[in-house]
Design a protein around this motif. Sequence first.
Motif, PDB file in Angstrom:
ATOM      1  N   ALA A  53       0.836  -1.203   0.000  1.00 16.51           N
ATOM      2  CA  ALA A  53       0.000   0.000   0.000  1.00 16.51           C
ATOM      3  C   ALA A  53       0.869   1.250   0.000  1.00 16.51           C
ATOM      4  O   ALA A  53       1.972   1.249   0.555  1.00 16.51           O
ATOM      5  CB  ALA A  53      -0.909   0.006   1.220  1.00 16.51           C
ATOM      6  N   PRO A  54       0.392   2.338  -0.603  1.00 17.61           N
ATOM      7  CA  PRO A  54       1.112   3.609  -0.493  1.00 17.61           C
ATOM      8  C   PRO A  54       0.959   4.162   0.924  1.00 17.61           C
ATOM      9  O   PRO A  54       0.179   3.644   1.729  1.00 17.61           O
ATOM     10  CB  PRO A  54       0.411   4.506  -1.524  1.00 17.61           C
ATOM     11  N   PRO A  55       1.687   5.224   1.278  1.00 22.27           N
ATOM     12  CA  PRO A  55       1.559   5.808   2.611  1.00 22.27           C
ATOM     13  C   PRO A  55       0.123   6.232   2.906  1.00 22.27           C
ATOM     14  O   PRO A  55      -0.640   6.589   1.997  1.00 22.27           O
ATOM     15  CB  PRO A  55       2.496   7.018   2.565  1.00 22.27           C
ATOM     16  N   ARG A  56      -0.225   6.218   4.181  1.00 20.43           N
ATOM     17  CA  ARG A  56      -1.593   6.573   4.589  1.00 20.43           C
ATOM     18  C   ARG A  56      -2.014   7.950   4.078  1.00 20.43           C
ATOM     19  O   ARG A  56      -3.161   8.146   3.653  1.00 20.43           O
ATOM     20  CB  ARG A  56      -1.688   6.521   6.122  1.00 20.43           C
ATOM     21  N   ALA A  57      -1.098   8.921   4.098  1.00 21.11           N
ATOM     22  CA  ALA A  57      -1.436  10.267   3.642  1.00 21.11           C
ATOM     23  C   ALA A  57      -1.864  10.268   2.179  1.00 21.11           C
ATOM     24  O   ALA A  57      -2.776  11.012   1.780  1.00 21.11           O
ATOM     25  CB  ALA A  57      -0.254  11.210   3.840  1.00 21.11           C
ATOM     26  N   VAL A  58      -1.239   9.447   1.362  1.00 19.33           N
ATOM     27  CA  VAL A  58      -1.606   9.340  -0.053  1.00 19.33           C
ATOM     28  C   VAL A  58      -2.999   8.732  -0.186  1.00 19.33           C
ATOM     29  O   VAL A  58      -3.846   9.217  -0.946  1.00 19.33           O
ATOM     30  CB  VAL A  58      -0.568   8.485  -0.816  1.00 19.33           C
ATOM     31  N   VAL A  59      -3.254   7.680   0.565  1.00 22.47           N
ATOM     32  CA  VAL A  59      -4.561   7.022   0.528  1.00 22.47           C
ATOM     33  C   VAL A  59      -5.649   7.989   0.991  1.00 22.47           C
ATOM     34  O   VAL A  59      -6.728   8.089   0.388  1.00 22.47           O
ATOM     35  CB  VAL A  59      -4.552   5.753   1.399  1.00 22.47           C
TER      36      VAL A  59
END
Length: 407
Positions: free
Chosen positions: A330-336
């Motif tokens: 998964a990409p970083p939480r901020a990106v999601v």
Amino acid sequence: MQNTTQPSFRHDICKEDKVMIPYGRQSISDDDVAAVSEVLRSDFLTQGPRVPEFEQAVAAYCGVAHGVAMNSATSALHVACMALDVGPGDLVWTSPISFVASANCARYCGADVDFVDIDPANSNMSAALLADKLAAAKASGRLPKVVIPVHLAGRSCDMAAIADLANEYGFSVIEDASHAIGGRYYGNPIGCCEFSDITVFSFHPVKIVTSAEGGMAMTEDPELASRMERLRSHGITRDEGEMHESPHGPWYYEQVELGYNYRMTDLQAALGLSQFGRIETFIEARHKIAARYDTLLPDLPIKLPVPVPTDQGRSGLHLYPVRVDQTRGAPPRAVVFRRLRAAGIGVQVHYIPIHIQPDFKQFGFEHGQYPAAEAYYAEALSLPMFPALTEEDQDTVVAALTLALKA
């Protein structure tokens, strides 16, 4: 009966985001509107009969002797600390993963605050780490006066273990159950105070039932209840037994200690009481939504919330928090987060660890002190969860999440 549901756009929703599906939303029925309208046409907008009716309804549901309604859960936490004589020189411990009110209530009393890290399995205060910290605190000569476990997302902390430690080390317990009304712990309603001195509920619009703003402190102790009732209303009493001199007449009252104007209005209580009649319907809807998320999300690179084992009770399911798992691609939480907000999904993060808030740096707190809490914060994302969320809405959330999680 028609169900008229309106979104609640709060300070925690970024103004630039165009939210189609918020993370939380109140459910207001025609009966709720009628209950408030009836009060508007009555003789009492505040300090009337609806507040004690609401208190009695919640107390009866929880199987506890007393409910003391206030204008917010923050006020209820503050008054709970005051009723337990928290003051300068005292120490209060709580969870770093909570809203700041769970710690600020002690600071309002002039006490010092510290934290107990969370259990990574359920994100609640770790009873094992609490035991370790208490042993060290006893050795150093400064134990907490009060511990405030927080039932994150509606799941009860390990209250039996915490109560055993309270008996061993002599501290009081305030359950911050702002997320948890309607939940159960080993067969009993959260709020029964079997393992605590006081339990606090919240009735904010995104909570399980709402009174617009409001909170309530539950207790089995009549003296604590009486003091909290007095403290929520300027420290004033009309009870002759609490007065310092004989009444001057039927109008007479005395301020016997410094209190606050933390009263709940009859308007709020009428809404809360009407809502409370549907609490089991609300809880059932939340569990249905959570169960469907559980079946739709397991193949995505996220960690799902661990369900409460059926023999241990049930969560109030105020929130459905997942953790973005970068170890699975998964990409970083901020990106999601940004991708979901751009897609009109009003996800949120619950919570920024309290100890890393700038205002807490003055007390010596810094990054790295509570690693489990900080690891949780780095990944946490609350998905939409409210009773009126439809299967179509959920499918929209899941589809957007699936795309947002692509590297």
